[in-house]
Design a protein around this motif. Sequence first.
Motif, PDB file in Angstrom:
ATOM      1  N   ASP A 109      10.554  -7.197  -2.909  1.00  0.00           N
ATOM      2  CA  ASP A 109      10.183  -7.180  -1.822  1.00  0.00           C
ATOM      3  C   ASP A 109       8.471  -7.227  -1.404  1.00  0.00           C
ATOM      4  O   ASP A 109       7.940  -7.887  -0.889  1.00  0.00           O
ATOM      5  N   ALA A 110       8.447  -6.003  -2.085  1.00  0.00           N
ATOM      6  CA  ALA A 110       6.567  -5.585  -2.328  1.00  0.00           C
ATOM      7  C   ALA A 110       5.878  -7.405  -3.045  1.00  0.00           C
ATOM      8  O   ALA A 110       4.596  -7.471  -2.802  1.00  0.00           O
ATOM      9  N   GLN A 111       6.393  -7.450  -3.733  1.00  0.00           N
ATOM     10  CA  GLN A 111       5.744  -9.170  -4.247  1.00  0.00           C
ATOM     11  C   GLN A 111       5.826 -10.167  -3.081  1.00  0.00           C
ATOM     12  O   GLN A 111       4.655 -11.199  -2.665  1.00  0.00           O
ATOM     13  N   VAL A 120       3.852  10.808  -0.982  1.00  0.00           N
ATOM     14  CA  VAL A 120       4.429  10.602   0.293  1.00  0.00           C
ATOM     15  C   VAL A 120       5.984  10.803   0.829  1.00  0.00           C
ATOM     16  O   VAL A 120       6.159   8.870   0.426  1.00  0.00           O
ATOM     17  N   ALA A 121       6.154  11.284   1.943  1.00  0.00           N
ATOM     18  CA  ALA A 121       7.874  10.587   1.760  1.00  0.00           C
ATOM     19  C   ALA A 121       8.165  11.085   3.329  1.00  0.00           C
ATOM     20  O   ALA A 121       7.972  12.306   4.157  1.00  0.00           O
ATOM     21  N   PRO A 122       7.968  10.005   4.352  1.00  0.00           N
ATOM     22  CA  PRO A 122       8.425   9.906   5.768  1.00  0.00           C
ATOM     23  C   PRO A 122      10.324   9.958   6.093  1.00  0.00           C
ATOM     24  O   PRO A 122      10.889  10.264   5.531  1.00  0.00           O
ATOM     25  N   PRO A 144      -0.579  -2.595  -0.028  1.00  0.00           N
ATOM     26  CA  PRO A 144      -0.035  -2.142   1.192  1.00  0.00           C
ATOM     27  C   PRO A 144       0.500  -3.474   2.139  1.00  0.00           C
ATOM     28  O   PRO A 144      -0.550  -4.360   1.021  1.00  0.00           O
ATOM     29  N   PRO A 145       1.396  -3.307   2.348  1.00  0.00           N
ATOM     30  CA  PRO A 145       2.241  -4.363   3.273  1.00  0.00           C
ATOM     31  C   PRO A 145       1.887  -5.365   4.336  1.00  0.00           C
ATOM     32  O   PRO A 145       1.021  -4.578   5.223  1.00  0.00           O
ATOM     33  N   ALA A 146       1.277  -6.436   4.155  1.00  0.00           N
ATOM     34  CA  ALA A 146       1.335  -7.273   5.013  1.00  0.00           C
ATOM     35  C   ALA A 146       1.805  -7.774   6.468  1.00  0.00           C
ATOM     36  O   ALA A 146       3.563  -7.466   5.427  1.00  0.00           O
ATOM     37  N   ILE A 147       1.923  -7.571   7.681  1.00  0.00           N
ATOM     38  CA  ILE A 147       2.710  -6.578   8.748  1.00  0.00           C
ATOM     39  C   ILE A 147       3.382  -8.091   8.827  1.00  0.00           C
ATOM     40  O   ILE A 147       4.565  -8.125   9.013  1.00  0.00           O
ATOM     41  N   LEU A 156       8.698   0.832   2.623  1.00  0.00           N
ATOM     42  CA  LEU A 156       8.114   1.831   3.339  1.00  0.00           C
ATOM     43  C   LEU A 156       8.279   3.128   2.562  1.00  0.00           C
ATOM     44  O   LEU A 156       7.254   3.217   2.519  1.00  0.00           O
ATOM     45  N   ARG A 157       8.452   3.350   2.393  1.00  0.00           N
ATOM     46  CA  ARG A 157       8.907   4.566   1.943  1.00  0.00           C
ATOM     47  C   ARG A 157       8.430   4.034   0.799  1.00  0.00           C
ATOM     48  O   ARG A 157       8.273   5.155  -0.211  1.00  0.00           O
ATOM     49  N   HIS A 158       9.506   2.416  -0.368  1.00  0.00           N
ATOM     50  CA  HIS A 158       8.750   3.315  -1.541  1.00  0.00           C
ATOM     51  C   HIS A 158       7.211   2.945  -1.264  1.00  0.00           C
ATOM     52  O   HIS A 158       6.625   3.824  -2.500  1.00  0.00           O
ATOM     53  N   TRP A 159       6.754   2.323  -0.864  1.00  0.00           N
ATOM     54  CA  TRP A 159       5.358   2.364  -0.923  1.00  0.00           C
ATOM     55  C   TRP A 159       4.598   3.089  -0.641  1.00  0.00           C
ATOM     56  O   TRP A 159       3.722   3.994  -0.985  1.00  0.00           O
ATOM     57  N   LEU A 160       4.915   4.470   0.403  1.00  0.00           N
ATOM     58  CA  LEU A 160       4.299   5.783   0.544  1.00  0.00           C
ATOM     59  C   LEU A 160       4.843   6.549  -0.529  1.00  0.00           C
ATOM     60  O   LEU A 160       3.494   7.377  -1.203  1.00  0.00           O
ATOM     61  N   ARG A 161       6.100   6.713  -1.032  1.00  0.00           N
ATOM     62  CA  ARG A 161       6.496   7.583  -1.994  1.00  0.00           C
ATOM     63  C   ARG A 161       5.443   7.086  -3.464  1.00  0.00           C
ATOM     64  O   ARG A 161       4.957   8.015  -3.655  1.00  0.00           O
TER      65      ARG A 161
END
Length: 335
Positions: free
Chosen positions: A254-256, A289-291, A261-264, A279-284
Motif C-alpha cells: 500500500d505504501a507503493q 512510535v506506535a499509535p 509519508p502517505p498522500a492523503i 498508518l501504523r506501519h509508517w509511524l513505526r
Amino acid sequence: MAASPTPRPKPASAADSAAGQALAGWWQRHGHTLQPGPLAVAFSGGADSTALLHAAVALGLRPVVALHVHHGLQAAADGFAAHAERTTQALSLPLRMARVDARPEPGQSPEDAARQARYQALAQLASEPPAASVVLLGQHADDQAETVLLALSRGAGLPGLAAMPERFERHGVGFGRPLLAVPGEVLRQDLTDAGQGWIDDPTNTDLRYTRNRIRHQLLPAWRDTLGDAVPALARTARHAAQAQRLLDELAALDAQHTGLPPAIAALQTLSPDRQANLLRHWLRRCHGVAPSAAQLDALLPQVAACTTRGHRIELRVAAGFVVREGGALQYTPSV
C-alpha cells in the motif's frame, strides 16, 4: 490435570541438550545473515543463560564471548558477577562486564529501567573489539508465555501478541533469542543432568512485579485448570508474529500506492482497515512510535473528512503529532 510429560533422555553433551538443539536451529535460520565476529552470550548466571552459554561453546559455531551486566540494584549483584567470572574462567572464555545505574526515573517502572539499561550496556559491550556478530539472549518459552499474557492484559494487538521476536536490533546491535520454544524446566533439567550449576535471582520470586505474579500465581492456576499454558501461548506468539509479517507486507504494498509519508488522496482510496494498517506501519517504521487504537480511531475520520485545501489535521501520537502538510500527512515530534 494434564498428564505428566514423557521423560526426556539425558543429553550426551551440551550440543545435544535442548538449548544446543534450539541454538543449532536458530543458527540455520539466521547464521548466514550475520556479519563476521564472535557470538556474544548475555550471561547473568541464571539457568537459561547458563544453558545457552554451554550450548554455544559446545556447538563451536564461532568463538564465544560472555557479556555480564551488573545492575547494582541488590546486594546479590556482586555474587552474580563473581559467579560469571568463575564460570567463564572454567570455560576459558573472555568475559566483558559493565556496571550500570538501573534506578528508575520518576514515573518509570523498575522493570523498564533495568531493561533499558541492560540492552544499552549489552550493545556497548558487544561493540568492543572484536565486535560481536550477535548478542544471544536466554529468554525461553516461559518468558514468551508471560509476555503474551502481559500483552493480553493490556488489550494489545498483533504486535503485542507476537511478543518477543527471535531476532531484532537495538542500539545498532543485533540480538537473538534461540530458546523461545524451550520451556525453562527443560533447560534446568538438562543442566542438572549435566552437573552444571547456576544461580537464582531472588527478585524472581518478588510478587510486587507483575511478571512474577503471572509466573507464580496465574500460570500455575491455568495449568491446574487447562493444562500447560506455556506451549500454547508460545504458539500463539508465533501465529501472531506470522500474521503481523503479512500485515507488514500488505502495508509495504500500500505504501507503493500512497508513498511515505502517505498522500492523503491516495490513502483515502484504501479501506479503513488498510488505512489503519498503513498508518501504523509508517509511524513505526519511519518514526519509531506506535499509535494507540484510540488515536487511530480519532485520526481515520479526520483523513476521510480531508477533502478541501484548508482542512487541518493535527493529532497527538506518542511524543509528537500527525499533521497535514500540503497533500500528505507528516509526523512532527514535540520539541
